[in-house]
Motif scaffolding. Structure first.
Motif, PDB file in Angstrom:
ATOM      1  N   ARG A  28       0.835  -1.216   0.000  1.00 52.05           N
ATOM      2  CA  ARG A  28       0.000   0.000   0.000  1.00 52.05           C
ATOM      3  C   ARG A  28       0.864   1.258   0.000  1.00 52.05           C
ATOM      4  O   ARG A  28       0.583   2.220  -0.709  1.00 52.05           O
ATOM      5  N   ARG A  29       1.918   1.267   0.809  1.00 51.97           N
ATOM      6  CA  ARG A  29       2.799   2.445   0.868  1.00 51.97           C
ATOM      7  C   ARG A  29       3.513   2.659  -0.454  1.00 51.97           C
ATOM      8  O   ARG A  29       3.639   3.791  -0.920  1.00 51.97           O
ATOM      9  N   ILE A  30       3.978   1.602  -1.080  1.00 53.06           N
ATOM     10  CA  ILE A  30       4.643   1.719  -2.381  1.00 53.06           C
ATOM     11  C   ILE A  30       3.670   2.273  -3.418  1.00 53.06           C
ATOM     12  O   ILE A  30       4.004   3.195  -4.166  1.00 53.06           O
ATOM     13  N   ALA A  31       2.478   1.725  -3.462  1.00 48.61           N
ATOM     14  CA  ALA A  31       1.489   2.171  -4.451  1.00 48.61           C
ATOM     15  C   ALA A  31       1.156   3.652  -4.290  1.00 48.61           C
ATOM     16  O   ALA A  31       0.886   4.339  -5.272  1.00 48.61           O
ATOM     17  N   ASN A  32       1.182   4.158  -3.093  1.00 48.03           N
ATOM     18  CA  ASN A  32       0.901   5.574  -2.864  1.00 48.03           C
ATOM     19  C   ASN A  32       1.944   6.487  -3.485  1.00 48.03           C
ATOM     20  O   ASN A  32       1.676   7.657  -3.701  1.00 48.03           O
ATOM     21  N   TYR A  33       3.125   5.971  -3.780  1.00 45.42           N
ATOM     22  CA  TYR A  33       4.207   6.799  -4.315  1.00 45.42           C
ATOM     23  C   TYR A  33       4.511   6.549  -5.787  1.00 45.42           C
ATOM     24  O   TYR A  33       5.551   6.995  -6.273  1.00 45.42           O
ATOM     25  N   PHE A  34       3.633   5.860  -6.508  1.00 41.56           N
ATOM     26  CA  PHE A  34       3.888   5.689  -7.939  1.00 41.56           C
ATOM     27  C   PHE A  34       3.959   7.059  -8.591  1.00 41.56           C
ATOM     28  O   PHE A  34       3.074   7.895  -8.396  1.00 41.56           O
ATOM     29  N   PRO A  35       5.004   7.318  -9.379  1.00 41.01           N
ATOM     30  CA  PRO A  35       5.203   8.649  -9.934  1.00 41.01           C
ATOM     31  C   PRO A  35       4.279   8.993 -11.097  1.00 41.01           C
ATOM     32  O   PRO A  35       4.196  10.150 -11.488  1.00 41.01           O
ATOM     33  N   ARG A  36       3.587   8.011 -11.645  1.00 38.19           N
ATOM     34  CA  ARG A  36       2.699   8.273 -12.780  1.00 38.19           C
ATOM     35  C   ARG A  36       1.272   7.914 -12.409  1.00 38.19           C
ATOM     36  O   ARG A  36       1.014   6.843 -11.859  1.00 38.19           O
ATOM     37  N   PRO A  37       0.317   8.795 -12.708  1.00 38.68           N
ATOM     38  CA  PRO A  37      -1.083   8.564 -12.304  1.00 38.68           C
ATOM     39  C   PRO A  37      -1.689   7.285 -12.858  1.00 38.68           C
ATOM     40  O   PRO A  37      -2.483   6.640 -12.184  1.00 38.68           O
ATOM     41  N   GLU A  38      -1.300   6.882 -14.074  1.00 39.58           N
ATOM     42  CA  GLU A  38      -1.897   5.672 -14.652  1.00 39.58           C
ATOM     43  C   GLU A  38      -1.493   4.428 -13.876  1.00 39.58           C
ATOM     44  O   GLU A  38      -2.243   3.460 -13.822  1.00 39.58           O
ATOM     45  N   LEU A  39      -0.337   4.443 -13.246  1.00 42.03           N
ATOM     46  CA  LEU A  39       0.057   3.303 -12.415  1.00 42.03           C
ATOM     47  C   LEU A  39      -0.813   3.223 -11.176  1.00 42.03           C
ATOM     48  O   LEU A  39      -1.281   2.147 -10.798  1.00 42.03           O
ATOM     49  N   LEU A  40      -1.017   4.341 -10.542  1.00 38.51           N
ATOM     50  CA  LEU A  40      -1.849   4.359  -9.336  1.00 38.51           C
ATOM     51  C   LEU A  40      -3.281   3.976  -9.669  1.00 38.51           C
ATOM     52  O   LEU A  40      -3.904   3.189  -8.973  1.00 38.51           O
ATOM     53  N   ARG A  41      -3.787   4.499 -10.765  1.00 37.79           N
ATOM     54  CA  ARG A  41      -5.174   4.235 -11.165  1.00 37.79           C
ATOM     55  C   ARG A  41      -5.383   2.756 -11.452  1.00 37.79           C
ATOM     56  O   ARG A  41      -6.420   2.192 -11.124  1.00 37.79           O
ATOM     57  N   ASP A  42      -4.395   2.104 -12.072  1.00 44.51           N
ATOM     58  CA  ASP A  42      -4.547   0.714 -12.497  1.00 44.51           C
ATOM     59  C   ASP A  42      -4.041  -0.311 -11.489  1.00 44.51           C
ATOM     60  O   ASP A  42      -4.168  -1.505 -11.721  1.00 44.51           O
ATOM     61  N   ALA A  43      -3.439   0.134 -10.405  1.00 41.83           N
ATOM     62  CA  ALA A  43      -2.857  -0.803  -9.442  1.00 41.83           C
ATOM     63  C   ALA A  43      -3.930  -1.469  -8.586  1.00 41.83           C
ATOM     64  O   ALA A  43      -4.876  -0.823  -8.155  1.00 41.83           O
ATOM     65  N   VAL A  44      -3.758  -2.749  -8.369  1.00 41.10           N
ATOM     66  CA  VAL A  44      -4.627  -3.521  -7.477  1.00 41.10           C
ATOM     67  C   VAL A  44      -3.717  -4.292  -6.530  1.00 41.10           C
ATOM     68  O   VAL A  44      -2.771  -4.945  -6.961  1.00 41.10           O
ATOM     69  N   ILE A  45      -3.989  -4.196  -5.244  1.00 42.61           N
ATOM     70  CA  ILE A  45      -3.232  -4.979  -4.267  1.00 42.61           C
ATOM     71  C   ILE A  45      -3.894  -6.348  -4.176  1.00 42.61           C
ATOM     72  O   ILE A  45      -5.090  -6.451  -3.971  1.00 42.61           O
ATOM     73  N   GLU A  46      -3.084  -7.390  -4.351  1.00 39.18           N
ATOM     74  CA  GLU A  46      -3.594  -8.758  -4.381  1.00 39.18           C
ATOM     75  C   GLU A  46      -2.972  -9.553  -3.240  1.00 39.18           C
ATOM     76  O   GLU A  46      -1.749  -9.657  -3.174  1.00 39.18           O
ATOM     77  N   HIS A  47      -3.790 -10.081  -2.360  1.00 39.32           N
ATOM     78  CA  HIS A  47      -3.322 -10.910  -1.251  1.00 39.32           C
ATOM     79  C   HIS A  47      -3.713 -12.351  -1.560  1.00 39.32           C
ATOM     80  O   HIS A  47      -4.892 -12.659  -1.617  1.00 39.32           O
ATOM     81  N   ASN A  48      -2.743 -13.202  -1.775  1.00 35.38           N
ATOM     82  CA  ASN A  48      -3.021 -14.609  -2.043  1.00 35.38           C
ATOM     83  C   ASN A  48      -2.752 -15.379  -0.763  1.00 35.38           C
ATOM     84  O   ASN A  48      -1.606 -15.705  -0.450  1.00 35.38           O
ATOM     85  N   ARG A  49      -3.795 -15.636  -0.015  1.00 36.76           N
ATOM     86  CA  ARG A  49      -3.647 -16.338   1.268  1.00 36.76           C
ATOM     87  C   ARG A  49      -3.273 -17.799   1.067  1.00 36.76           C
ATOM     88  O   ARG A  49      -2.673 -18.400   1.948  1.00 36.76           O
ATOM     89  N   ASP A  50      -3.628 -18.358  -0.086  1.00 38.72           N
ATOM     90  CA  ASP A  50      -3.249 -19.746  -0.376  1.00 38.72           C
ATOM     91  C   ASP A  50      -1.739 -19.877  -0.485  1.00 38.72           C
ATOM     92  O   ASP A  50      -1.160 -20.858  -0.042  1.00 38.72           O
ATOM     93  N   GLU A  51      -1.100 -18.887  -1.118  1.00 38.75           N
ATOM     94  CA  GLU A  51       0.350 -18.932  -1.309  1.00 38.75           C
ATOM     95  C   GLU A  51       1.094 -18.052  -0.314  1.00 38.75           C
ATOM     96  O   GLU A  51       2.312 -17.974  -0.358  1.00 38.75           O
ATOM     97  N   ASN A  52       0.359 -17.361   0.537  1.00 40.60           N
ATOM     98  CA  ASN A  52       0.919 -16.468   1.554  1.00 40.60           C
ATOM     99  C   ASN A  52       1.803 -15.381   0.918  1.00 40.60           C
ATOM    100  O   ASN A  52       2.933 -15.153   1.345  1.00 40.60           O
TER     101      ASN A  52
END
Length: 138
Positions: free
Chosen positions: A49-73
């Motif tokens: 989440r902290r990294i995504a907040n600092y993406f230097p280009r708006p299209e990266l922030l707009r298109d970013a999705v944080i994915e938590h895979n609990r199966d693979e930890n």
């Protein structure tokens, strides 16, 4: 284990910034994808989440999705690109690398890695941005 991660057309573009309480995260448990109402609190998730907040280009922030895979930890920042989904996998521990993975029809393939698990989040965000930009992915 295969899993298909797609966000339907009813959702607005995800925004991981904590502005106005808007946050879209995906959680994979038992091979099923759900929108994460209960945000993961692992150190990997917080760092993503902290990294995504600092993406230097708006299209990266707009298109970013944080994915938590609990199966693979694992936790990753996912982007949809013209080449298909690209995931930036968070390091599992200090001293490990960020892996950039392309999820193609033939399976996941590591495109590269970024050293610097001890770098500040702004530097990591910049390196991810440059990796994607210089390869024409984003």
């Amino acid at each position: 284990m295969e899993h298909d991660v797609r966000v339907g057309p009813l959702l607005s573009p995800p925004n991981v910034r904590q502005q106005e309480g808007v946050s879209v995260e995906i959680v994979i448990t038992a091979g099923k994808v759900t929108l994460g109402a209960d945000e993961a609190t692992t150190s990997q998730a917080q760092r993503a989440r902290r990294i995504a907040n600092y993406f230097p280009r708006p299209e990266l922030l707009r298109d970013a999705v944080i994915e938590h895979n609990r199966d693979e930890n694992t936790t990753a920042i996912r982007f949809e690109t013209s080449a298909g989904p690209i995931r930036v996998l968070m390091p599992v521990a200090e001293g490990f690398e960020f892996h950039i993975i392309h999820d193609s029809d033939t399976g996941p393939r590591i495109l590269g890695s970024i050293r610097g698990s001890s770098l500040p989040v702004r530097a990591v965000a910049f390196r991810i941005s440059e990796f994607l930009r210089t390869r024409g992915l984003k």
